[in-house]
Design an enzyme around this catalytic site. Sequence first.
Site, PDB file in Angstrom:
ATOM      1  N   CYS A 122       0.879  -1.451   0.169  1.00 12.76           N
ATOM      2  CA  CYS A 122       0.059   0.002  -0.067  1.00 12.76           C
ATOM      3  C   CYS A 122       0.823   1.247  -0.114  1.00 12.76           C
ATOM      4  O   CYS A 122       1.536   1.500  -1.097  1.00 12.76           O
ATOM      5  CB  CYS A 122      -1.217  -0.005   1.251  1.00 12.76           C
ATOM      6  SG  CYS A 122      -2.141   1.549   1.322  1.00 12.76           S
TER       7      CYS A 122
ATOM      8  N   ASP B 160      -9.646  -3.904  -5.859  1.00 13.71           N
ATOM      9  CA  ASP B 160      -8.401  -2.971  -5.161  1.00 13.71           C
ATOM     10  C   ASP B 160      -8.827  -1.458  -5.769  1.00 13.71           C
ATOM     11  O   ASP B 160      -8.388  -1.407  -6.892  1.00 13.71           O
ATOM     12  CB  ASP B 160      -7.117  -3.653  -5.371  1.00 13.71           C
ATOM     13  CG  ASP B 160      -6.106  -2.867  -4.662  1.00 13.71           C
ATOM     14  OD1 ASP B 160      -6.664  -1.484  -4.148  1.00 13.71           O
ATOM     15  OD2 ASP B 160      -5.025  -3.385  -4.498  1.00 13.71           O
TER      16      ASP B 160
ATOM     17  N   HIS C 248      -8.113  -5.135  -1.443  1.00 16.57           N
ATOM     18  CA  HIS C 248      -6.993  -4.436  -1.074  1.00 16.57           C
ATOM     19  C   HIS C 248      -6.785  -4.724   0.525  1.00 16.57           C
ATOM     20  O   HIS C 248      -7.615  -4.748   1.389  1.00 16.57           O
ATOM     21  CB  HIS C 248      -7.217  -2.908  -0.980  1.00 16.57           C
ATOM     22  CG  HIS C 248      -6.251  -2.044  -0.885  1.00 16.57           C
ATOM     23  ND1 HIS C 248      -5.068  -1.714  -1.593  1.00 16.57           N
ATOM     24  CD2 HIS C 248      -5.667  -1.327   0.210  1.00 16.57           C
ATOM     25  CE1 HIS C 248      -4.091  -1.198  -1.034  1.00 16.57           C
ATOM     26  NE2 HIS C 248      -4.639  -0.753   0.370  1.00 16.57           N
TER      27      HIS C 248
END
Length: 201
Positions: A90, A136, A168
């Site tokens: 991330c 995502d 995600h």
Amino acid sequence: MLFFSDVYGARYTNSQLVMDYWADNGYVVLGLDYFEGDSKALLNLDDGTFDYPGWIARKQARAAVLVPPWIAAVRARFGMDRKYVCVGYCFGAPYVMDLLKEDWIVAGAFGHPAFLNEEHFEGIKRPLLMSCAEIDHTFPLASRRRAEDMLVEQHADYFIQVFGGVKHGFALRGDPGVPAERWAKEESARAVLGWFDHFCG
């Protein structure tokens, strides 16, 4: 191994568990707390007045100051001739992409990345593993396919894995009580290990 955490930080239990997994398999794993003790794990996201985009912007600005001297200190401490790899999740993915443009890094990997644009994929020199979620919002299908096109155009050394049915955050925060999420989380960590073993062996 240089570990660049997601917004939950390097001190987050799940981050420490995955770092321990790689350490148990022979790597010295180092993670910078670029949130300086103020990660998303500590935020009250139910507070409707909290400025999350502003918080992210402040943390990105601070990380930009902290990351370069940390990397320099790691290399000074462990030696310029050691083999270094990097992994990010991330928030941490852009730092991996920056390092893959350097000659001294051996290989890199990221999981469910955020804050990437085409410039991050331009001119990479070192091998990249992308561990991706089907669902995502920070790296959707169009972005993933454009990244692959760019890697093909550059004749880059890369590997892409996409886990169907997960979203995600799966690689660090997948629910161990959901078989598909647990398998994806564990398989992603195994893939990163195998990728680095392949290039460091």
